[in-house]
Design a protein around this motif. Structure first.
Motif, PDB file in Angstrom:
ATOM      1  N   ILE A 163      70.370  61.617  34.828  1.00  0.00           N
ATOM      2  CA  ILE A 163      71.231  62.636  35.428  1.00  0.00           C
ATOM      3  C   ILE A 163      72.679  62.159  35.402  1.00  0.00           C
ATOM      4  O   ILE A 163      72.978  61.021  35.755  1.00  0.00           O
ATOM      5  CB  ILE A 163      70.790  62.923  36.875  1.00  0.00           C
ATOM      6  N   ARG A 164      73.571  63.051  34.987  1.00  0.00           N
ATOM      7  CA  ARG A 164      74.994  62.730  34.896  1.00  0.00           C
ATOM      8  C   ARG A 164      75.747  63.483  35.996  1.00  0.00           C
ATOM      9  O   ARG A 164      75.785  64.718  36.008  1.00  0.00           O
ATOM     10  CB  ARG A 164      75.545  63.095  33.526  1.00  0.00           C
ATOM     11  N   VAL A 165      76.346  62.723  36.893  1.00  0.00           N
ATOM     12  CA  VAL A 165      77.067  63.329  38.002  1.00  0.00           C
ATOM     13  C   VAL A 165      78.288  64.100  37.498  1.00  0.00           C
ATOM     14  O   VAL A 165      78.659  65.151  38.039  1.00  0.00           O
ATOM     15  CB  VAL A 165      77.511  62.253  39.020  1.00  0.00           C
ATOM     16  N   GLN A 166      78.905  63.605  36.433  1.00  0.00           N
ATOM     17  CA  GLN A 166      80.113  64.242  35.918  1.00  0.00           C
ATOM     18  C   GLN A 166      79.838  65.569  35.231  1.00  0.00           C
ATOM     19  O   GLN A 166      80.755  66.364  35.003  1.00  0.00           O
ATOM     20  CB  GLN A 166      80.822  63.301  34.923  1.00  0.00           C
ATOM     21  N   ASN A 167      78.573  65.810  34.903  1.00  0.00           N
ATOM     22  CA  ASN A 167      78.227  67.057  34.213  1.00  0.00           C
ATOM     23  C   ASN A 167      78.213  68.209  35.218  1.00  0.00           C
ATOM     24  O   ASN A 167      77.319  68.308  36.063  1.00  0.00           O
ATOM     25  CB  ASN A 167      76.852  66.918  33.549  1.00  0.00           C
ATOM     26  N   ALA A 168      79.201  69.070  35.148  1.00  0.00           N
ATOM     27  CA  ALA A 168      79.328  70.167  36.099  1.00  0.00           C
ATOM     28  C   ALA A 168      78.716  71.460  35.560  1.00  0.00           C
ATOM     29  O   ALA A 168      78.952  72.535  36.112  1.00  0.00           O
ATOM     30  CB  ALA A 168      80.800  70.393  36.431  1.00  0.00           C
ATOM     31  N   ILE A 169      77.952  71.354  34.480  1.00  0.00           N
ATOM     32  CA  ILE A 169      77.369  72.546  33.855  1.00  0.00           C
ATOM     33  C   ILE A 169      75.865  72.618  34.085  1.00  0.00           C
ATOM     34  O   ILE A 169      75.317  73.668  34.438  1.00  0.00           O
ATOM     35  CB  ILE A 169      77.670  72.568  32.341  1.00  0.00           C
ATOM     36  N   ILE A 170      75.177  71.489  33.896  1.00  0.00           N
ATOM     37  CA  ILE A 170      73.714  71.480  33.984  1.00  0.00           C
ATOM     38  C   ILE A 170      73.282  71.122  35.401  1.00  0.00           C
ATOM     39  O   ILE A 170      73.553  70.017  35.886  1.00  0.00           O
ATOM     40  CB  ILE A 170      73.104  70.485  32.987  1.00  0.00           C
ATOM     41  N   PRO A 171      72.608  72.023  36.119  1.00  0.00           N
ATOM     42  CA  PRO A 171      72.153  71.729  37.478  1.00  0.00           C
ATOM     43  C   PRO A 171      70.753  71.106  37.484  1.00  0.00           C
ATOM     44  O   PRO A 171      70.050  71.098  36.463  1.00  0.00           O
ATOM     45  CB  PRO A 171      72.125  73.105  38.134  1.00  0.00           C
ATOM     46  N   MET A 172      70.350  70.605  38.624  1.00  0.00           N
ATOM     47  CA  MET A 172      68.966  70.194  38.848  1.00  0.00           C
ATOM     48  C   MET A 172      68.183  71.413  39.341  1.00  0.00           C
ATOM     49  O   MET A 172      68.728  72.251  40.061  1.00  0.00           O
ATOM     50  CB  MET A 172      68.869  69.078  39.888  1.00  0.00           C
ATOM     51  N   HIS A 173      66.905  71.466  38.980  1.00  0.00           N
ATOM     52  CA  HIS A 173      66.036  72.543  39.444  1.00  0.00           C
ATOM     53  C   HIS A 173      64.951  71.936  40.324  1.00  0.00           C
ATOM     54  O   HIS A 173      64.255  71.000  39.909  1.00  0.00           O
ATOM     55  CB  HIS A 173      65.409  73.283  38.259  1.00  0.00           C
ATOM     56  N   LEU A 174      64.817  72.460  41.527  1.00  0.00           N
ATOM     57  CA  LEU A 174      63.823  71.977  42.475  1.00  0.00           C
ATOM     58  C   LEU A 174      62.755  73.030  42.681  1.00  0.00           C
ATOM     59  O   LEU A 174      63.067  74.212  42.894  1.00  0.00           O
ATOM     60  CB  LEU A 174      64.488  71.642  43.806  1.00  0.00           C
ATOM     61  N   LEU A 175      61.487  72.608  42.577  1.00  0.00           N
ATOM     62  CA  LEU A 175      60.357  73.519  42.714  1.00  0.00           C
ATOM     63  C   LEU A 175      59.470  73.061  43.855  1.00  0.00           C
ATOM     64  O   LEU A 175      59.211  71.857  44.019  1.00  0.00           O
ATOM     65  CB  LEU A 175      59.534  73.589  41.421  1.00  0.00           C
ATOM     66  N   TYR A 176      58.993  74.060  44.639  1.00  0.00           N
ATOM     67  CA  TYR A 176      58.120  73.767  45.779  1.00  0.00           C
ATOM     68  C   TYR A 176      57.039  74.840  45.843  1.00  0.00           C
ATOM     69  O   TYR A 176      57.334  76.033  45.661  1.00  0.00           O
ATOM     70  CB  TYR A 176      58.931  73.758  47.080  1.00  0.00           C
ATOM     71  N   PRO A 177      55.767  74.464  46.084  1.00  0.00           N
ATOM     72  CA  PRO A 177      54.684  75.467  46.095  1.00  0.00           C
ATOM     73  C   PRO A 177      54.921  76.557  47.136  1.00  0.00           C
ATOM     74  O   PRO A 177      55.332  76.278  48.263  1.00  0.00           O
ATOM     75  CB  PRO A 177      53.437  74.636  46.431  1.00  0.00           C
ATOM     76  N   LYS A 178      54.639  77.785  46.750  1.00  0.00           N
ATOM     77  CA  LYS A 178      54.755  78.887  47.690  1.00  0.00           C
ATOM     78  C   LYS A 178      53.639  78.810  48.724  1.00  0.00           C
ATOM     79  O   LYS A 178      52.545  78.337  48.433  1.00  0.00           O
ATOM     80  CB  LYS A 178      54.693  80.229  46.950  1.00  0.00           C
ATOM     81  N   ASN A 179      53.920  79.304  49.888  1.00  0.00           N
ATOM     82  CA  ASN A 179      52.945  79.265  50.986  1.00  0.00           C
ATOM     83  C   ASN A 179      51.995  80.448  50.852  1.00  0.00           C
ATOM     84  O   ASN A 179      52.163  81.489  51.481  1.00  0.00           O
ATOM     85  CB  ASN A 179      53.669  79.315  52.333  1.00  0.00           C
ATOM     86  N   LYS A 180      50.996  80.281  49.995  1.00  0.00           N
ATOM     87  CA  LYS A 180      50.015  81.342  49.764  1.00  0.00           C
ATOM     88  C   LYS A 180      48.647  80.891  50.272  1.00  0.00           C
ATOM     89  O   LYS A 180      48.210  79.782  49.980  1.00  0.00           O
ATOM     90  CB  LYS A 180      49.928  81.683  48.271  1.00  0.00           C
ATOM     91  N   LYS A 181      47.990  81.754  51.028  1.00  0.00           N
ATOM     92  CA  LYS A 181      46.669  81.414  51.545  1.00  0.00           C
ATOM     93  C   LYS A 181      45.618  81.474  50.450  1.00  0.00           C
ATOM     94  O   LYS A 181      44.641  80.743  50.474  1.00  0.00           O
ATOM     95  CB  LYS A 181      46.294  82.360  52.692  1.00  0.00           C
ATOM     96  N   LYS A 182      45.798  82.346  49.498  1.00  0.00           N
ATOM     97  CA  LYS A 182      44.838  82.479  48.408  1.00  0.00           C
ATOM     98  C   LYS A 182      45.556  82.259  47.095  1.00  0.00           C
ATOM     99  O   LYS A 182      46.624  82.820  46.856  1.00  0.00           O
ATOM    100  CB  LYS A 182      44.179  83.863  48.408  1.00  0.00           C
TER     101      LYS A 182
END
Length: 409
Positions: free
Chosen positions: A158-177
């Protein structure tokens, strides 16, 4: 006048003492000295490691952490938080949402520990001083930023100076089924965020942690008013223990209020247990080394049978005879112990002052092995040597007191 000690000292300094007895006595002193020095050095290293652990985690951990007894999160509201904030001794309170999440950066990905915190989080600890690149602030000019560990940065390039490419964070949805036909992409909440800074604390944190604003984590994880923990900073002039007890009374049995040591109780307990077993191991080594005192005293009793008979004829009681040889063993042990303790003190002082022995690994906090001398270690070592000396000297001393002058003269 202590007659037994004077005679024992004369025996110890006597040049007429049989050569083999003198050699064994010297070996005994050297063994006790080496064992004592080694015990002090090792115990001081464990003390230093214990302090190092506290200093490492002290850069990250709050004074007090509130968590739920059951489950990984709990409900909060404004009244609940205000009540805790107004507790005497509490300086401020930080809301925390912490859980595992998937981090994607370009075509690379990694499971990380995502920690969403309120704006006052960096007043709790010294993480801001551990930032080596970028800015520690998570909210700037109306935009959210993430603070990542150096290990996360290296692994994902990861390059801190790169102001174009973001990080993507994924988290499981709260689904019962969960349906097997569901598109995997639809099973996760996803949010993007730019990297604002990189920190270096300790490998465990550097390789796993990503800090984001609380609102960002709250939206990504669908936590609503739930929080995984509350981190509390205690006022400098207040007792952490007293504030902890007050919070326990307010929160009741459904919550745990942990101080710094209790947050890492397993690790610190492991260090203490290792220290205890090391002490017992070296105490056993001291016992083995002190067995030479037993042999030297036994040979001295044989060599001094005529002296014992003369002393008995002059009116010396069996107690005096016994004390002479106990004092002889004590002299050998005390000289060895004092020498060892001084050597151990000297080695530890040199390491504390100059850091000669390196830990052999890169760390943000120390380069050399940490040592910390404690008076209790010196006292316990001295007490151990006294007990061992009595154990190995009592038998020859009793035999000396039982010598029959009629069969000697």
């Amino acid at each position: 006048m202590n007659v037994p000690f004077l005679i024992a000292r004369r025996y110890f300094r006597s040049k007429k003492k049989r050569n083999i007895i003198s050699i064994i006595s010297n070996i005994s002193m050297i063994g006790v000295a080496v064992g004592s020095a080694a015990l002090i050095i090792v115990l001081s290293v464990f003390n230093g490691l214990e302090d190092l652990i506290r200093s490492i985690y002290g850069s990250f951990d709050p004074d007090l952490r509130v968590t739920a007894v059951k489950g990984k999160s709990f409900e909060t509201n404004a009244a609940f938080l205000e009540r805790l904030q107004k507790t005497p001794g509490v300086e401020f309170l930080t809301e925390v949402i912490e859980d595992n999440a998937l981090l994607r950066y370009e075509n690379r990905q990694k499971v990380i520990k995502l920690k969403g915190v309120t704006n006052n989080f960096f007043g709790q600890n010294k993480i801001d001083s551990s930032v080596i690149e970028g800015d520690y602030r998570l909210r700037r000019n109306g935009y959210n930023y993430a603070l990542i560990g150096r290990g996360v940065q290296y692994e994902l390039s990861i390059r801190v100076q790169n102001a174009i490419i973001p990080m993507h964070l994924l988290y499981p949805k709260n689904k019962k089924k969960v349906s097997l036909s569901l598109d995997p992409e639809d099973a996760f909440n996803e949010k993007s965020i730019m990297v604002g800074g990189v920190f270096v604390i300790e490998k465990q944190y550097d390789d796993n942690y990503v800090f984001v604003p609380l609102a960002f984590a709250q939206e990504l994880m669908d936590y609503g008013n739930r929080r995984t923990s509350l981190e509390i900073k205690v006022k400098p002039d207040q007792s952490v223990k007293r504030v902890q007890q007050q919070l326990k009374e307010i929160l009741g049995p459904d919550f745990k209020v942990l101080n710094s040591d209790e947050q890492h109780v397993s690790l610190l307990r492991a260090v203490k247990v290792e220290k205890m077993f090391v002490f017992l191991t070296f105490a056993f080594i001291l016992l083995i080394a002190s067995i030479n005192i037993f042999f030297s005293l036994s040979m001295l009793v044989i060599d001094k049978k005529k002296d014992i008979a003369i002393l008995t004829a002059m009116g010396a009681s069996p107690k005096i005879i016994r004390n002479i040889f106990l004092a002889e063993g004590s002299i050998v042990a005390v000289i060895g112990a004092i020498t060892g303790l001084l050597i151990g003190f000297g080695v530890c002082w040199v390491q504390q002052t100059y850091g000669i022995i390196s830990m052999g690994m890169a760390t943000a906090l120390v380069d050399a092995y940490p040592v910390k001398m404690q008076l209790i270690d010196f006292l316990l070592t001295g007490l151990t040597i006294i007990i061992i000396t009595l154990l190995v000297s009592i038998r020859p001393a009793i035999k000396a007191a039982a010598v029959d002058p009629k069969t000697t003269l």
